[in-house]
Design an enzyme around this catalytic site. Structure first.
Site, PDB file in Angstrom:
ATOM      1  N   GLU A  85       3.452   8.080  -0.092  1.00 55.46           N
ATOM      2  CA  GLU A  85       3.563   7.769   1.347  1.00 55.46           C
ATOM      3  C   GLU A  85       4.922   7.144   1.645  1.00 55.46           C
ATOM      4  OE1 GLU A  85       0.204   5.635   3.002  1.00 55.46           O
ATOM      5  OE2 GLU A  85       1.435   4.851   4.633  1.00 55.46           O
ATOM      6  N   LYS A 281      -6.311  -1.411   3.169  1.00 57.44           N
ATOM      7  CA  LYS A 281      -5.654  -0.175   2.712  1.00 57.44           C
ATOM      8  C   LYS A 281      -4.153  -0.433   2.541  1.00 57.44           C
ATOM      9  CE  LYS A 281      -3.683   4.075   3.269  1.00 57.44           C
ATOM     10  NZ  LYS A 281      -2.274   4.376   3.493  1.00 57.44           N
ATOM     11  N   ASP A 297      -5.981   2.029 -14.008  1.00 62.97           N
ATOM     12  CA  ASP A 297      -7.007   2.821 -13.320  1.00 62.97           C
ATOM     13  C   ASP A 297      -7.122   2.357 -11.863  1.00 62.97           C
ATOM     14  OD1 ASP A 297      -9.387   3.845 -12.334  1.00 62.97           O
ATOM     15  OD2 ASP A 297     -10.493   3.568 -14.196  1.00 62.97           O
ATOM     16  N   HIS A 394       8.090   4.411  10.215  1.00 63.21           N
ATOM     17  CA  HIS A 394       7.587   5.701   9.747  1.00 63.21           C
ATOM     18  C   HIS A 394       8.433   6.838  10.298  1.00 63.21           C
ATOM     19  CE1 HIS A 394       3.231   4.728   8.399  1.00 63.21           C
ATOM     20  NE2 HIS A 394       4.141   4.006   7.792  1.00 63.21           N
TER      21      HIS A 394
HETATM   22  C1  MEV Z   1      -0.490   2.562   6.346  1.00 67.88           C
HETATM   23  O1  MEV Z   1      -0.516   3.279   5.118  1.00 67.88           O
HETATM   24  C2  MEV Z   1      -0.948   1.137   6.126  1.00 67.88           C
HETATM   25  C3  MEV Z   1      -1.099   0.317   7.401  1.00 67.88           C
HETATM   26  O2  MEV Z   1      -1.948   0.990   8.318  1.00 67.88           O
HETATM   27  C4  MEV Z   1      -1.662  -1.011   6.996  1.00 67.88           C
HETATM   28  C5  MEV Z   1      -2.047  -1.895   8.158  1.00 67.88           C
HETATM   29  O3  MEV Z   1      -2.371  -1.395   9.245  1.00 67.88           O
HETATM   30  O4  MEV Z   1      -2.077  -3.129   7.944  1.00 67.88           O
HETATM   31  C6  MEV Z   1       0.230   0.156   8.077  1.00 67.88           C
END
Ligand code: MEV
Length: 439
Positions: A85, A281, A297, A394
């Site tokens: 990513e 995430k 892992d 991004h």
């Molecule tokens: C994107 O891979 C991760 C985010 O969505 C994490 C977040 O919102 O804190 C930017």
């Protein structure tokens, strides 16, 4: 229609597997051979890589990036990250540099215990199994010494064995829950071998022990396996500094505003599981990248992390933020059952190199590094969310990818960055822009 099912597939040679694949699932003109292109010339290493899995025909390439300037417990690291990513490595590096100027990351190992379970059914008298448990435990431990002695020499082994009674939820259901210290190895094989040995010893105990009535000798072992939930194999990473030293942020946002918005963003992730999932995430963007780069892992650590995030009955943020007495404090508690010896860590050439780059850390040191990267990643994501929004970073990466795809020169790329600063980025827009300046 030609059958696409197959038997004995694993016995085919690699070339036969590819021919079969082409015939049944690819157009014939799609022949040769992307699969060959991504194989290594070094046959020895390729054989090792093939050996990690089954039915392998090629390698799947992922970017291996470096995030420098991680000051962790007074030591500077350059952290390798494997991730597909865009912006993740850039964000980690940016947060690392930011906190390097403010004292860096501090970490604490809160525990290193791992857990394994033997699940079994036994329909005898509860009081009897409870009363016999000290003897059962002694027998299990004694009969496992052949498996555990090496680990004990390294300073690890079995640290506790408990009997858990689930008979209120399922008639006859019990569990032997064992706790392990596996030193620098992740310890999955060690734990699973010990548990299977426990299961045999448990059956034997019930067959042999004089005080067990004959109608209660039957133990039905359901399964023996480690638990990937490791709430006692836990590390904390934290950063802190006076609010007024946080600096100023995009669009002139002042430190106090940033601190309060940031704290609220973390609080939202404590309240709302929808936000918590995305928030966590972001943490795993950092954690998984280093887990992968070190040959550990990532499914195991993700599973543990998400269960830990739900330990209080509601899925919630893994990180915390507090502002107290003018100090901004941001930290992360994360279970990380990882190793720096055994498994892929020494077999995969790049995993080995990653560990070299990190100074060949112990498992505990690696836990500290990985937790710091997770916290840095979380800091960078939340910081951009509460300031510029996430798309700005991004989109810049997106623009660079498009420019790269269209073979833009450095001068063209620089011109495009300026041109698209306040415009929506699309493939056709960038292509038209390049065509315009190339005329
Ligand atoms: C994107 O891979 C991760 C985010 O969505 C994490 C977040 O919102 O804190 C930017």
């Amino acid at each position: 229609m030609e059958s696409k099912s197959v038997s004995g597939f694993s016995k085919l040679s690699r070339e036969q597997k590819i021919s079969w694949l082409k015939y049944h699932f690819l157009h014939q003109e799609e022949v040769d051979c992307i699969f060959d292109q991504y194989r290594l010339n070094d046959e020895v290493i390729q054989k090792i890589i093939d050996g990690f899995s089954e039915n392998t025909v090629s390698n799947f390439i992922m970017p291996y990036g470096l995030a420098p300037n991680f000051l962790i417990d007074g030591q500077i690291y350059c952290v390798p990250m494997v991730i597909e990513e865009s912006s993740v490595v850039a964000a980690a590096s940016s947060a690392a540099k930011y906190w390097m100027d403010r004292g860096g990351f501090k970490t604490e190992i809160l525990g290193t215990t791992k857990v394994g379970q033997v699940h079994f059914l036994w329909h005898g008298n509860k009081e009897l199994i409870r009363a016999l448990f000290p003897q059962i435990k002694a027998a299990l431990l004694e009969k496992a010494t052949a498996i555990t002695e090496n680990m004990v020499k390294r300073g690890g082994g079995i640290t506790n064995v408990e009997l858990i009674d689930f008979t209120d939820e399922e008639p006859g259901l019990y569990q032997i829950r064992a706790h392990f210290e596996t030193c620098d190895s992740m310890g999955a094989n060690f734990i699973n071998s010990t548990l299977e040995n426990f299961a045999n010893s448990l059956e034997e105990f019930f067959v042999d022990h004089a005080s067990i009535p004959d109608n209660m000798r039957d133990v039905n072992i359901i399964m023996s396996i480690l638990s990937n939930y490791t709430p006692e194999c836990l590390v904390r990473a934290e950063v802190f500094c006076p609010v007024n030293e946080l600096g100023t942020f995009a669009n002139g946002m002042m430190a106090e505003t940033l601190a309060e918005k940031f704290r609220m963003a973390v609080q939202i992730a404590h309240i709302d599981p929808y936000r918590a999932t995305t928030h966590n995430k972001g943490i795993f963007n950092g954690i998984d990248s280093v887990i992968l780069a070190t040959g550990n892992d990532f499914r195991a650590t993700e599973a543990a992390g998400h269960t830990y995030a739900a330990r209080n009955g509601r899925y919630s943020s893994l990180s915390y933020c507090e502002i107290k007495d003018g100090i901004f404090h941001f930290w992360l508690d994360i279970p990380l059952a990882i190793g720096t010896v055994g498994g892929l860590t020494s077999l995969h050439p790049l995993a080995k190199k990653t560990l070299d780059i990190l100074g060949n850390p112990s498992a505990q040191q690696l836990m500290r590094i990985i937790a710091s990267v997770g916290l840095a990643q979380n800091f960078a994501a939340v910081r951009s969310l509460v300031t510029t929004g996430i798309q700005q970073g991004h989109m810049k990466m997106h623009l660079m990818n498009i420019l790269h795809h269209l073979n833009a020169s450095e001068t063209e790329s620089a011109a495009a960055v300026i041109f698209f600063e306040d415009k929506t980025i699309s493939f056709s827009g960038v292509r038209d822009f390049l065509m315009g300046i190339r005329k």
